[in-house]
Design a protein around this motif. Structure first.
Motif, PDB file in Angstrom:
ATOM      1  N   GLN A   1       1.268  -8.338  -0.492  1.00  0.00           N
ATOM      2  CA  GLN A   1       1.136  -7.578  -1.729  1.00  0.00           C
ATOM      3  C   GLN A   1       2.529  -7.418  -2.340  1.00  0.00           C
ATOM      4  N   SER A   2       2.546  -7.024  -3.600  1.00  0.00           N
ATOM      5  CA  SER A   2       3.837  -6.823  -4.251  1.00  0.00           C
ATOM      6  C   SER A   2       3.759  -5.644  -5.217  1.00  0.00           C
ATOM      7  N   ARG A   3       4.913  -5.047  -5.433  1.00  0.00           N
ATOM      8  CA  ARG A   3       5.047  -3.946  -6.375  1.00  0.00           C
ATOM      9  C   ARG A   3       6.301  -4.149  -7.199  1.00  0.00           C
ATOM     10  N   ARG A   4       6.198  -3.794  -8.462  1.00  0.00           N
ATOM     11  CA  ARG A   4       7.381  -3.828  -9.322  1.00  0.00           C
ATOM     12  C   ARG A   4       7.408  -2.522 -10.108  1.00  0.00           C
TER      13      ARG A   4
ATOM     14  N   PHE B   1       3.774 -15.094  -5.398  1.00  0.00           N
ATOM     15  CA  PHE B   1       3.338 -14.447  -6.648  1.00  0.00           C
ATOM     16  C   PHE B   1       4.551 -14.202  -7.512  1.00  0.00           C
ATOM     17  N   HIS B   2       4.274 -13.771  -8.740  1.00  0.00           N
ATOM     18  CA  HIS B   2       5.367 -13.371  -9.612  1.00  0.00           C
ATOM     19  C   HIS B   2       4.897 -12.279 -10.560  1.00  0.00           C
ATOM     20  N   TYR B   3       5.869 -11.561 -11.075  1.00  0.00           N
ATOM     21  CA  TYR B   3       5.649 -10.562 -12.106  1.00  0.00           C
ATOM     22  C   TYR B   3       6.298 -11.059 -13.394  1.00  0.00           C
ATOM     23  N   TYR B   4       5.540 -11.055 -14.450  1.00  0.00           N
ATOM     24  CA  TYR B   4       6.117 -11.236 -15.775  1.00  0.00           C
ATOM     25  C   TYR B   4       6.074  -9.868 -16.430  1.00  0.00           C
TER      26      TYR B   4
ATOM     27  N   VAL C   1      11.139 -11.859 -15.437  1.00  0.00           N
ATOM     28  CA  VAL C   1      10.269 -12.414 -14.410  1.00  0.00           C
ATOM     29  C   VAL C   1      10.912 -12.297 -13.036  1.00  0.00           C
ATOM     30  N   MET C   2      10.134 -11.831 -12.085  1.00  0.00           N
ATOM     31  CA  MET C   2      10.597 -11.779 -10.692  1.00  0.00           C
ATOM     32  C   MET C   2       9.553 -12.472  -9.820  1.00  0.00           C
ATOM     33  N   TYR C   3      10.047 -13.277  -8.882  1.00  0.00           N
ATOM     34  CA  TYR C   3       9.209 -14.112  -8.027  1.00  0.00           C
ATOM     35  C   TYR C   3       9.466 -13.799  -6.553  1.00  0.00           C
ATOM     36  N   TRP C   4       8.425 -14.005  -5.762  1.00  0.00           N
ATOM     37  CA  TRP C   4       8.596 -14.005  -4.314  1.00  0.00           C
ATOM     38  C   TRP C   4       8.164 -15.365  -3.777  1.00  0.00           C
ATOM     39  N   TYR C   5       9.083 -15.960  -2.991  1.00  0.00           N
ATOM     40  CA  TYR C   5       8.817 -17.235  -2.334  1.00  0.00           C
ATOM     41  C   TYR C   5       8.886 -17.046  -0.821  1.00  0.00           C
ATOM     42  N   GLN C   6       8.060 -17.800  -0.137  1.00  0.00           N
ATOM     43  CA  GLN C   6       8.138 -17.881   1.320  1.00  0.00           C
ATOM     44  C   GLN C   6       8.675 -19.262   1.681  1.00  0.00           C
TER      45      GLN C   6
ATOM     46  N   PHE D   1       1.162  -8.853 -13.030  1.00  0.00           N
ATOM     47  CA  PHE D   1       1.204  -9.470 -11.714  1.00  0.00           C
ATOM     48  C   PHE D   1       0.403 -10.763 -11.728  1.00  0.00           C
ATOM     49  N   ASN D   2       0.984 -11.825 -11.157  1.00  0.00           N
ATOM     50  CA  ASN D   2       0.326 -13.128 -11.106  1.00  0.00           C
ATOM     51  C   ASN D   2       0.346 -13.637  -9.676  1.00  0.00           C
ATOM     52  N   ASN D   3      -0.820 -13.663  -9.076  1.00  0.00           N
ATOM     53  CA  ASN D   3      -0.934 -14.067  -7.680  1.00  0.00           C
ATOM     54  C   ASN D   3      -1.259 -15.556  -7.602  1.00  0.00           C
TER      55      ASN D   3
END
Lengths: 114, 115
Positions: B65-68, B47-50, B31-36, B54-56
């Motif tokens: 937006q995000s990319r993994r 959002f996060h990626y499992y 799992v990778m997350y982005w926090y502000q 992608f989970n917004n």
């Protein structure tokens, strides 16, 4: 949405004094985590509490989880300058849809007067 | 040492100019997350990626937006940064989803300024 409130927002203490921050949720938590963020740094995991009424200690730090699993506290005994930072609780909520979300509290910034 | 690495540490962009922030991890976490995180505020999950899923978050603006592309890397794209997007952006990982009581490992963050 779920909110996690912390009090106080700021705390200034003389070195050697004790410090406590309180974390409160309007709804029951699955578990609660505590993080420390030094000035200019990133949050670092301290501990996780899962059971109702749980108490854990890490040297001078004591963490408690309330019986109703809606509140938690962090107590630091005899603060040192290395304790400076912002302490965040983060509560894990179980939604009605069964998914989970970790929500950070508002944080308590601790400053130490040498 | 295994860790979460964010580059750059400081990023300056112009109002409306797209910007990409990078995060990599050597922990092999799912799992990778982005926090502000804005000044004196709590980290706010964007959002996060499992794995590849992608989970917004419902209140995350479309501007983000995000990319993994693979397990190790995750990117945060801000398509048209506004002045209100100036903040610290924190990447975090966990071995599994938080429901299984996993702790978060944070990177050092990227401080974004918008001129």
């Amino acid at each position: 949405g779920q909110q996690v409130m912390q009090i106080p927002q700021y705390q200034h203490v003389q070195e050697g004094e004790d410090f406590t921050t309180y974390c409160n949720s309007s709804t029951t938590l699955s578990n609660i985590q505590w993080y420390k963020q030094r000035p200019g740094g990133h949050p670092v995991f301290l501990i996780q509490l899962v059971k109702s009424g749980e108490v854990k200690k890490q040297k001078r730090l004591t963490f408690q989880f309330g019986e109703a699993k809606k509140n938690s506290s962090l107590h630091i005994t005899a603060t040192q300058t290395t304790d400076v930072g912002t302490y965040f609780c983060a509560g894990l909520f179980i939604s009605n849809f069964g998914n989970e979300k970790l929500t950070f509290g508002t944080g308590t910034r601790l400053t130490i007067i040498p | 040492d295994a860790m979460v690495i964010q580059n750059p540490r400081y990023q300056v962009t112009q109002f409306g100019k797209p910007v990409t922030l990078s995060c990599s991890q050597t922990l092999n976490h799912n799992v990778m997350y982005w926090y502000q995180q804005k000044s004196s505020q709590a980290p706010k999950l964007l959002f996060h990626y499992y794995d590849k899923d992608f989970n917004n978050e419902a209140d995350t603006p479309d501007n983000f937006q995000s990319r993994r592309p693979n397990t190790s890397f995750c990117f945060l794209d801000i398509r048209s940064p506004g002045l209100g997007d100036a903040a610290m952006y924190l990447c975090a990982t966990s071995r599994d989803i938080t429901a299984t009581n996993e702790k978060l490992f944070f990177g050092s963050g990227t401080q974004l300024s918008v001129l």
